[in-house]
Design a protein around this motif. Structure first.
Motif, PDB file in Angstrom:
ATOM      1  N   PRO A  79      16.491  20.597 -46.170  1.00 37.23           N
ATOM      2  CA  PRO A  79      17.821  20.745 -46.771  1.00 37.23           C
ATOM      3  C   PRO A  79      18.417  22.135 -46.570  1.00 37.23           C
ATOM      4  CG  PRO A  79      16.123  20.863 -48.460  1.00 37.23           C
ATOM      5  CD  PRO A  79      15.421  20.497 -47.184  1.00 37.23           C
ATOM      6  N   ASN A  80      19.747  22.183 -46.616  1.00 40.29           N
ATOM      7  CA  ASN A  80      20.493  23.439 -46.563  1.00 40.29           C
ATOM      8  C   ASN A  80      20.160  24.268 -45.325  1.00 40.29           C
ATOM      9  OD1 ASN A  80      21.772  22.928 -49.094  1.00 40.29           O
ATOM     10  ND2 ASN A  80      19.895  23.589 -50.126  1.00 40.29           N
ATOM     11  N   LYS A  81      20.127  23.617 -44.175  1.00 39.45           N
ATOM     12  CA  LYS A  81      19.840  24.328 -42.927  1.00 39.45           C
ATOM     13  C   LYS A  81      20.869  23.972 -41.863  1.00 39.45           C
ATOM     14  CE  LYS A  81      14.893  25.271 -43.059  1.00 39.45           C
ATOM     15  NZ  LYS A  81      13.642  25.195 -42.290  1.00 39.45           N
ATOM     16  N   LYS A  82      21.107  24.949 -40.988  1.00 41.41           N
ATOM     17  CA  LYS A  82      21.962  24.683 -39.841  1.00 41.41           C
ATOM     18  C   LYS A  82      21.143  23.921 -38.803  1.00 41.41           C
ATOM     19  CE  LYS A  82      24.991  28.695 -40.381  1.00 41.41           C
ATOM     20  NZ  LYS A  82      25.611  29.860 -39.702  1.00 41.41           N
ATOM     21  N   SER A  83      21.799  23.010 -38.103  1.00 42.72           N
ATOM     22  CA  SER A  83      21.072  22.212 -37.125  1.00 42.72           C
ATOM     23  C   SER A  83      22.020  21.757 -36.023  1.00 42.72           C
ATOM     24  CB  SER A  83      20.416  21.002 -37.793  1.00 42.72           C
ATOM     25  OG  SER A  83      21.391  20.252 -38.497  1.00 42.72           O
ATOM     26  N   GLN A  84      21.435  21.195 -34.969  1.00 50.37           N
ATOM     27  CA  GLN A  84      22.202  20.728 -33.828  1.00 50.37           C
ATOM     28  C   GLN A  84      21.787  19.313 -33.440  1.00 50.37           C
ATOM     29  OE1 GLN A  84      21.321  23.739 -30.850  1.00 50.37           O
ATOM     30  NE2 GLN A  84      23.402  24.528 -30.986  1.00 50.37           N
ATOM     31  N   VAL A  85      22.759  18.584 -32.938  1.00 51.15           N
ATOM     32  CA  VAL A  85      22.506  17.311 -32.275  1.00 51.15           C
ATOM     33  C   VAL A  85      23.042  17.471 -30.867  1.00 51.15           C
ATOM     34  CG1 VAL A  85      23.053  14.853 -32.196  1.00 51.15           C
ATOM     35  CG2 VAL A  85      22.649  15.964 -34.400  1.00 51.15           C
ATOM     36  N   CYS A  86      22.240  17.115 -29.874  1.00 55.54           N
ATOM     37  CA  CYS A  86      22.646  17.314 -28.485  1.00 55.54           C
ATOM     38  C   CYS A  86      22.800  15.968 -27.772  1.00 55.54           C
ATOM     39  CB  CYS A  86      21.627  18.183 -27.747  1.00 55.54           C
ATOM     40  SG  CYS A  86      22.038  18.465 -26.006  1.00 55.54           S
ATOM     41  N   LEU A  87      23.966  15.753 -27.200  1.00 57.31           N
ATOM     42  CA  LEU A  87      24.219  14.576 -26.366  1.00 57.31           C
ATOM     43  C   LEU A  87      24.221  15.039 -24.915  1.00 57.31           C
ATOM     44  CD1 LEU A  87      25.085  11.700 -25.664  1.00 57.31           C
ATOM     45  CD2 LEU A  87      27.432  12.326 -26.288  1.00 57.31           C
ATOM     46  N   SER A  88      23.286  14.529 -24.118  1.00 53.21           N
ATOM     47  CA  SER A  88      23.132  14.959 -22.735  1.00 53.21           C
ATOM     48  C   SER A  88      23.372  13.793 -21.779  1.00 53.21           C
ATOM     49  CB  SER A  88      21.718  15.511 -22.492  1.00 53.21           C
ATOM     50  OG  SER A  88      21.433  16.585 -23.350  1.00 53.21           O
TER      51      SER A  88
END
Length: 217
Positions: A79-88
């Motif tokens: 919780p409460n974290k920066k994150s990424q989703v990558c579409l390649s």
């Protein structure tokens, strides 16, 4: 030709908004990179006054929903974290340099990074600790939530315009249409790993598994 990378504007979202935000962004990208005939389907967001377009492909919708559910599960554990989703998007190349190897390389030609700062809904402060000044915490919280929601909606619109601008300007790197069935180029959606706290480590692992080249030569 190098792999084109688009870093989308970071969005501050609450956990209940993740599904709609990711679904809107991922489907918008896929629609603009679709191949051949699609059945455009307008979708109205429930939380925001925004309409986006899907390709109308059941399998694509299923895969995107599965990845979103996996991401939400990861967020619940971190919780409460920066994150990424990558579409390649990538091309598939059989490695014929070594006769005993059946290794298939993925040559990425475009990557989209969706940046999210997920935070929990703040709890309203009790008015009992402020007896000298009576303020309705519910009213204050409601006003702040409306303002935050409006800001997120505006930021999401900016992201959609960013996507449209990118696809209109970046075209020379797109490879020839593959001889395969389907509405899109080969693609992959990468989310943070359950065993790694950072998205970068997960991407490095995938690079090692699929071969070191991630760009077209």
């Amino acid at each position: 030709m190098n792999c084109e990378v688009c870093q989308l504007k970071e969005l501050d979202v609450q956990s209940h908004e993740i599904g709609e935000v990711l679904r809107c962004i991922l489907h918008t990208i896929m629609f603009h990179r679709a191949l051949g005939l699609v059945r455009p389907k307008d979708v109205d967001l429930q939380l925001f006054d925004i309409t986006y377009v899907q390709c109308g492909d059941i399998e694509l919708e299923k895969k995107i929903d599965e990845k979103i559910e996996q991401f939400i599960s990861w967020v619940e554990k971190h919780p409460n974290k920066k994150s990424q989703v990558c579409l390649s998007f990538y091309e598939v190349k059989n490695n014929k340099a070594i006769w005993f190897s059946n290794k298939v390389e993925r040559l990425h030609w475009e990557q989209w990074y969706i940046n999210l700062n997920v935070f929990q809904h703040p709890k309203a402060h009790s008015s009992k600790s402020h007896q000298s000044k009576v303020v309705d915490p519910g009213e204050t919280s409601s006003d702040e939530e409306r303002a935050r929601g409006a800001a997120l909606e505006a930021s999401l619109r900016e992201v959609l315009f960013q996507i449209i601008k990118f696809v209109n300007e970046k075209k020379d790197h797109i490879p020839a249409i593959p001889s395969r069935e389907g509405i899109s180029f080969p693609y992959d959606i990468t989310i943070p790993s359950s065993s790694d706290n950072t998205f970068g480590m997960d991407m490095i692992k995938r690079m090692l598994q699929t071969g070191h080249p991630t760009i077209l030569s």
